[in-house]
Design a protein around this motif. Structure first.
Motif, mmCIF file in Angstrom:
data_model
loop_
_atom_site.group_PDB
_atom_site.id
_atom_site.type_symbol
_atom_site.label_atom_id
_atom_site.label_comp_id
_atom_site.label_asym_id
_atom_site.label_seq_id
_atom_site.Cartn_x
_atom_site.Cartn_y
_atom_site.Cartn_z
ATOM 1 N N MET A 51 -10.239 -25.124 37.829
ATOM 2 C CA MET A 51 -10.010 -23.691 37.954
ATOM 3 C C MET A 51 -8.870 -23.232 37.056
ATOM 4 S SD MET A 51 -10.591 -22.835 41.994
ATOM 5 C CE MET A 51 -11.055 -21.140 41.624
ATOM 6 N N ALA B 297 -6.345 -16.346 37.818
ATOM 7 C CA ALA B 297 -7.611 -15.842 38.375
ATOM 8 C C ALA B 297 -8.510 -15.252 37.299
ATOM 9 C CB ALA B 297 -7.325 -14.805 39.457
ATOM 10 N N CYS C 108 -9.824 -17.987 34.704
ATOM 11 C CA CYS C 108 -10.736 -19.026 35.184
ATOM 12 C C CYS C 108 -12.174 -18.611 34.845
ATOM 13 C CB CYS C 108 -10.581 -19.189 36.697
ATOM 14 S SG CYS C 108 -11.735 -20.357 37.449
ATOM 15 N N ALA D 13 -15.945 -17.668 34.992
ATOM 16 C CA ALA D 13 -16.688 -16.994 36.060
ATOM 17 C C ALA D 13 -17.591 -17.962 36.822
ATOM 18 C CB ALA D 13 -17.512 -15.855 35.467
ATOM 19 N N HIS E 154 -15.671 -19.745 39.477
ATOM 20 C CA HIS E 154 -15.432 -18.879 40.636
ATOM 21 C C HIS E 154 -16.690 -18.792 41.505
ATOM 22 C CE1 HIS E 154 -11.416 -17.399 40.088
ATOM 23 N NE2 HIS E 154 -11.652 -16.901 38.875
ATOM 24 N N GLN F 243 -17.253 -21.500 44.109
ATOM 25 C CA GLN F 243 -16.281 -21.685 45.188
ATOM 26 C C GLN F 243 -16.759 -21.313 46.593
ATOM 27 O OE1 GLN F 243 -13.621 -23.541 44.488
ATOM 28 N NE2 GLN F 243 -14.588 -23.506 42.455
ATOM 29 N N GLY G 211 -14.634 -21.602 49.594
ATOM 30 C CA GLY G 211 -13.922 -20.433 49.076
ATOM 31 C C GLY G 211 -12.502 -20.757 48.644
ATOM 32 N N GLU G 212 -11.981 -19.945 47.754
ATOM 33 C CA GLU G 212 -10.612 -20.097 47.274
ATOM 34 C C GLU G 212 -9.961 -18.722 47.171
ATOM 35 O OE1 GLU G 212 -8.421 -22.265 46.819
ATOM 36 O OE2 GLU G 212 -9.594 -24.113 47.002
ATOM 37 N N THR H 77 -10.353 -17.026 43.835
ATOM 38 C CA THR H 77 -11.616 -16.327 43.599
ATOM 39 C C THR H 77 -11.590 -14.918 44.180
ATOM 40 O OG1 THR H 77 -12.889 -18.389 43.542
ATOM 41 C CG2 THR H 77 -14.106 -16.369 44.042
ATOM 42 N N TRP I 101 -9.610 -12.815 41.933
ATOM 43 C CA TRP I 101 -10.439 -12.495 40.764
ATOM 44 C C TRP I 101 -11.386 -11.326 41.065
ATOM 45 C CZ3 TRP I 101 -15.893 -13.904 40.448
ATOM 46 C CH2 TRP I 101 -16.463 -13.682 39.192
#
Length: 229
Positions: free
Chosen positions: A88, A179, A182, A184, A187, A190, A195-196, A199, A202
């Motif tokens: 990431m 963010a 990184c 796409a 993301h 994730q 999940g993060e 993301t 972003w």
């Protein structure tokens, strides 16, 4: 604040390219602290600010302060991404691994020399280092360690009137910069993995017009050929 001034793609791109620099420019300490952000690689800057934040945190008596906890949480999260989810961070971090291992080795030597096992004592030991000398004198010119520089940064922050306000703004910028840079596709992967936060940041930035996914592109002009007899 950035979304309010990002009236066009050019401005949005410019403000998204800042990784702590914009926060410094809004304060009175840009000239003193800019060496720790825009003048070094993102990965090195991230490690430097993470250590400085820890030094500030464990040297503070008000650990229940919300802004202090915010800085500590984002700092730890960004280091987690760097170590555990480097994919990431790949587009921005640069050659951070050597910096990380050299910094770790220097810290271990210091702790071993002083028989330190407690994190509070460790921070006091690092802060006791005389930062008036050039780093090369203490660590050698072959080392990429940022321990000395992080100590210098922490001391500079401690001298400020509102260091936590500045630190929190810098960490938000460091988070946002990672963010939007990184990929796409990374993301997108994730949510299926739990999940993060990066993301969601972003998505929020793109929603506010600060991302790179919806940049205006010049429309290709089409010509119609008319044949006359």
């Amino acid at each position: 604040m950035k979304s309010e001034i990002a009236e066009n793609v050019e401005t949005a791109t410019k403000v998204c390219s800042q990784r702590g620099d914009w926060a410094l420019m809004q304060s009175s300490c840009n000239n003193q602290l800019k060496w720790s952000l825009g003048q070094v690689e993102y990965g090195k800057s991230l490690l430097l600010w993470h250590i400085a934040t820890d030094l500030y945190y464990y040297n503070n008596d008000r650990l229940d302060d919300d802004e202090l906890q915010f800085c500590k949480t984002i700092s730890d999260y960004m280091l987690y991404l760097l170590l555990m989810k480097p994919t990431m961070m790949v587009p921005v971090v640069g050659n951070w691994r050597q910096v990380f291992w050299d910094t770790t080795a220097e810290a271990k030597r210091l702790f071993h020399k002083r028989s330190i096992r407690d994190r509070w004592e460790a921070c006091k030991a690092i802060l006791s280092v005389d930062t008036e000398f050039e780093p090369v004198v203490l660590k050698g010119d072959a080392s990429e360690s940022v321990l000395f520089d992080a100590c210098r940064l922490a001391k500079q922050l401690m001298e400020k009137e509102e260091p936590l306000r500045l630190m929190s703004k810098v960490w938000v910028e460091l988070l946002g910069y990672a963010a939007v840079n990184c990929e796409a596709i990374v993301h997108v992967q994730q949510p299926s993995q739990g999940g993060e936060l990066l993301t969601f940041v972003w998505l929020l930035m793109n929603h506010l017009g600060l991302g790179k996914q919806f940049c205006e592109k010049p429309t290709r002009t089409r010509y119609k050929l008319v044949v006359k007899k």
